[in-house]
Design an enzyme around this catalytic site. Structure first.
Site, PDB file in Angstrom:
ATOM      1  NE  ARG B 121      -2.771   1.194   3.411  1.00  0.00           N
ATOM      2  CZ  ARG B 121      -3.024   2.301   3.792  1.00  0.00           C
ATOM      3  NH1 ARG B 121      -3.666   3.057   3.031  1.00  0.00           N
ATOM      4  NH2 ARG B 121      -2.562   2.725   5.092  1.00  0.00           N
ATOM      5  CG  ASN B 124       4.094  10.501   1.010  1.00  0.00           C
ATOM      6  OD1 ASN B 124       3.926  10.907   0.129  1.00  0.00           O
ATOM      7  ND2 ASN B 124       4.781  11.422   2.021  1.00  0.00           N
ATOM      8  N   PRO B 125       2.272   8.336  -1.628  1.00  0.00           N
ATOM      9  CG  PRO B 125       0.165   8.270  -2.691  1.00  0.00           C
ATOM     10  CD  PRO B 125       0.900   8.594  -1.317  1.00  0.00           C
ATOM     11  CD  GLN B 131      12.757   5.909  -1.005  1.00  0.00           C
ATOM     12  OE1 GLN B 131      13.225   4.711  -0.740  1.00  0.00           O
ATOM     13  NE2 GLN B 131      13.579   7.036  -0.586  1.00  0.00           N
ATOM     14  CE  LYS B 191       3.088  -7.078  -0.982  1.00  0.00           C
ATOM     15  NZ  LYS B 191       3.160  -7.654  -2.185  1.00  0.00           N
ATOM     16  N   GLY B 194      12.359   0.833  -1.319  1.00  0.00           N
ATOM     17  CA  GLY B 194      13.839   1.658  -1.544  1.00  0.00           C
ATOM     18  C   GLY B 194      14.666   0.389  -1.994  1.00  0.00           C
ATOM     19  CD  GLU B 195      17.678  -4.640  -0.677  1.00  0.00           C
ATOM     20  OE1 GLU B 195      17.187  -4.376   0.400  1.00  0.00           O
ATOM     21  OE2 GLU B 195      18.224  -5.652  -0.991  1.00  0.00           O
TER      22      GLU B 195
END
Lengths: 155, 239
Positions: B121, B124-125, B131, B191, B194-195
């Protein structure tokens, strides 16, 4: 020697003339927006506006700026703290992550938009070429500059 | 997992704040709502800013802290047989890139890049997109330029003039597509991003270079040899 910083006249003591300007701004005037990051003029985090032109100042001395008109990020917002439309656009577009490049990026964009109020995205991309950003991929920074452009259009 | 613990702690914290301030907001604790930096009572008129709420709690010597514990679910992975689920959450993602290779100079120019990521979800879109763009930029960086050199064990890549991270002109217009597929294990449904965003543009670039040149590259950053091949029809039969 005198400096004009964010519209304020500053009398520079002789002892500070040989100091690096970025340290003078940060330590003596408490204007910490300009960052000393790479220390060799490669990254643009120390960018301020000198007579409306973006300049990387980490390698320059105070004495190089006699009578110069300096704008740092602290001088861009209104005196009551209201953000400049360009700063607000950065916030709205998510153009800020860690924030380290942001002051230099905003000032570079500000100087660019003053001269080119109707830029294409490619021109914006070129304008911020010298400012490194590690977080954003520049995409939202370019969005923000594009969004703020109408505020610079006079007619 | 850190997000899971944080969400649980935040829920506890809201309860504490509601209990401390409900009287002042003219309602019972269950009716206190939190929205857009304000704390509301039952009526919309009964509201104080979050900063004010914190000040009032301070004045009452009630401290806003809470502990959240999130225990990772068990996984079925069996090291001996190499079977089972190794993780309890899966992040799906796909990135594509369009580029040109200049055969003569060996330069790669990125033209377009698009990424789609299952982030659970998007809390903060705008930040999620940030990211993704940032991850793609880093991936393009280590895919094509970034390299630490240490000949004879002595580091020679010491600053940003020799360690070349992407500049604005090195990157193409990027598109980020957020796929929301809430994670039942995570308290917020989120979920991670970043990575996952960071890992897959370099392989996409390697595949695109293979499609353009027919040569596979197995190490990063990808270095293409300059090929001096001035031929008669160079202008006419470019590409």
């Amino acid at each position: 020697m005198k400096l004009f910083v964010n519209g304020r006249e500053i009398e520079v003591p002789v002892s500070a003339m040989q100091k690096r300007i970025v340290e003078f701004l940060r330590e003596d005037l408490d204007l910490t927006g300009a960052k000393n990051a790479c220390d060799i003029g490669a990254c643009g985090a120390c960018t301020i506006l000198v007579n409306d032109e973006p300049m990387r100042i980490c390698i320059k001395l105070v004495k190089d700026f006699a009578s110069a008109r300096i704008l740092t990020i602290e001088g861009l917002a209104a005196p009551d703290g209201t953000l400049h439309p360009l700063q607000q656009a950065f916030v709205d577009c998510g153009a800020i992550q860690c924030g380290f490049c942001t002051p230099g990026m905003v000032l570079t964009a500000h100087a660019f938009l003053l001269k080119h109020p109707r830029p294409t995205r490619d021109q914006i991309r070129q304008a911020i070429f010298k400012n490194l950003c590690r977080c954003t991929g520049y995409q939202q920074i370019i969005d923000a500059i594009e969004k703020a452009a109408p505020h610079y259009q006079r007619d | 997992m850190g997000g899971g613990a944080t969400a649980l702690a935040a829920r506890e914290l809201k309860k504490k704040i509601a209990e401390a301030l409900c009287e002042k907001l003219h309602c019972v604790a269950d009716q206190v709502r939190f929205k857009d930096n304000f704390v509301y009572g039952k009526l919309d008129a009964d509201r104080i800013t979050f900063a004010d709420a914190m000040r009032q709690m301070w004045a009452m010597q009630k401290f806003p802290f809470a502990l959240g514990v999130f225990k990772a679910p068990r996984v079925s992975w069996d090291e001996h047989t190499g079977q089972g689920d190794a993780y309890f959450t899966w992040v799906y993602g796909c990135q594509a890139v369009e580029l040109t290779v200049n055969k003569r100079t060996g330069k790669v120019k990125l033209l377009n890049a698009v990424a789609a990521h299952d982030v659970g979800r998007a809390v903060n879109p705008e930040m999620v997109r940030g990211q993704i763009y940032g991850g793609m930029a880093m991936s393009a960086g280590y895919g094509l330029h970034e390299e630490v050199k240490a000949p004879g064990g002595k580091m020679t890549t010491l600053n940003l003039n020799t360690y070349r991270i992407p500049r604005s002109m090195d990157l193409p217009e990027m598109k980020a597509i957020i796929v929301e597929n809430p994670d039942p294990v995570s308290p917020t449904g989120a979920k991670s991003i970043g990575e996952p965003a960071n890992e897959i543009l370099a392989p996409a670039i390697a595949n695109a270079i293979f499609n353009a040149t027919g040569v596979r590259h197995f190490s990063l950053p990808i270095k293409l040899d300059a090929q001096p091949e001035p031929t008669a029809c160079e202008e006419g039969c470019a590409k």
